[in-house]
Write an enzyme that holds these catalytic residues in place. Sequence first.
Site, PDB file in Angstrom:
ATOM      1  N   LYS A  55       0.835  -1.210   0.000  1.00 15.06           N
ATOM      2  CA  LYS A  55       0.000   0.000   0.000  1.00 15.06           C
ATOM      3  C   LYS A  55       0.864   1.252   0.000  1.00 15.06           C
ATOM      4  O   LYS A  55       0.607   2.200  -0.751  1.00 15.06           O
ATOM      5  CB  LYS A  55      -0.943  -0.006   1.198  1.00 15.06           C
ATOM      6  CG  LYS A  55      -2.065  -1.018   1.071  1.00 15.06           C
ATOM      7  CD  LYS A  55      -2.936  -1.032   2.307  1.00 15.06           C
ATOM      8  CE  LYS A  55      -4.089  -2.015   2.143  1.00 15.06           C
ATOM      9  NZ  LYS A  55      -5.009  -1.983   3.308  1.00 15.06           N
ATOM     10  N   GLY A 107      -0.031  -4.990  10.208  1.00 17.94           N
ATOM     11  CA  GLY A 107       1.207  -4.605   9.551  1.00 17.94           C
ATOM     12  C   GLY A 107       1.238  -3.098   9.387  1.00 17.94           C
ATOM     13  O   GLY A 107       0.239  -2.482   9.022  1.00 17.94           O
ATOM     14  N   SER A 111      -0.958   0.489   6.142  1.00 16.37           N
ATOM     15  CA  SER A 111      -1.343  -0.407   7.231  1.00 16.37           C
ATOM     16  C   SER A 111      -2.337  -1.433   6.705  1.00 16.37           C
ATOM     17  O   SER A 111      -3.144  -1.131   5.834  1.00 16.37           O
ATOM     18  CB  SER A 111      -1.972   0.412   8.372  1.00 16.37           C
ATOM     19  OG  SER A 111      -2.250  -0.410   9.479  1.00 16.37           O
ATOM     20  N   ASP A 112      -2.258  -2.631   7.244  1.00 13.54           N
ATOM     21  CA  ASP A 112      -3.223  -3.667   6.903  1.00 13.54           C
ATOM     22  C   ASP A 112      -3.310  -4.646   8.060  1.00 13.54           C
ATOM     23  O   ASP A 112      -2.362  -4.796   8.833  1.00 13.54           O
ATOM     24  CB  ASP A 112      -2.838  -4.404   5.624  1.00 13.54           C
ATOM     25  CG  ASP A 112      -4.052  -5.069   4.992  1.00 13.54           C
ATOM     26  OD1 ASP A 112      -4.731  -4.397   4.193  1.00 13.54           O
ATOM     27  OD2 ASP A 112      -4.326  -6.236   5.308  1.00 13.54           O
ATOM     28  N   GLN A 113      -4.448  -5.293   8.158  1.00 15.13           N
ATOM     29  CA  GLN A 113      -4.666  -6.222   9.261  1.00 15.13           C
ATOM     30  C   GLN A 113      -5.213  -7.544   8.755  1.00 15.13           C
ATOM     31  O   GLN A 113      -6.053  -7.579   7.863  1.00 15.13           O
ATOM     32  CB  GLN A 113      -5.658  -5.613  10.258  1.00 15.13           C
ATOM     33  CG  GLN A 113      -5.818  -6.429  11.534  1.00 15.13           C
ATOM     34  CD  GLN A 113      -6.695  -5.691  12.521  1.00 15.13           C
ATOM     35  OE1 GLN A 113      -7.892  -5.611  12.336  1.00 15.13           O
ATOM     36  NE2 GLN A 113      -6.076  -5.153  13.563  1.00 15.13           N
TER      37      GLN A 113
END
Length: 173
Positions: free
Chosen positions: A32, A85, A48-50
């Site tokens: 991203k 992340g 950010s990612d989850q």
Amino acid sequence: MDDFTCHAPDIDESPLATETPAQMAPRLAKAKALALAQHYPDALIIGSDQTASCDGLLLNKPGTEANALAQLKRCQGKTVTFYTGLCLLNSSNQQLQLQTVATEVSFLSLTDAQLQIYIRKEQPLDCAGSFKCEALGSSLFQSLTSTDPSALEGLPLIALCAMLRREGFEPLS
């Protein structure tokens, strides 16, 4: 405070063939941030990612209420690990910082009716594991363990402040 812009990059969020949820979150956060670097050539870019894992299985974004109910039923009485992340990219020098914050959430055992009420009220259809902790999601669990509780909301602020300081940006200025 400096100006900021929110921009959702269009990236493929599909898991790779042998990728674990713990590996997927930072990979997507980095992807991203990198996807936006050309649009913001002199900026600090936050990606950010989850992901979520129950019994070692990836819990995707459910998309439908039926899938959300199935995921939440799977989590009942268990501990689910959410991996958030975080990537901070300095696009002017391509300096990249990457970190993953794990949060363990112990879920209560609730009835299908209770879970359906939660799903109807919160509509967590685009959330990893069918779970939003910002509002009623907290009513689904009995405890959580994390070094950065804000990570469960999708952006680990303690980790982000440390990264910003390493880039010379003081959050308290």
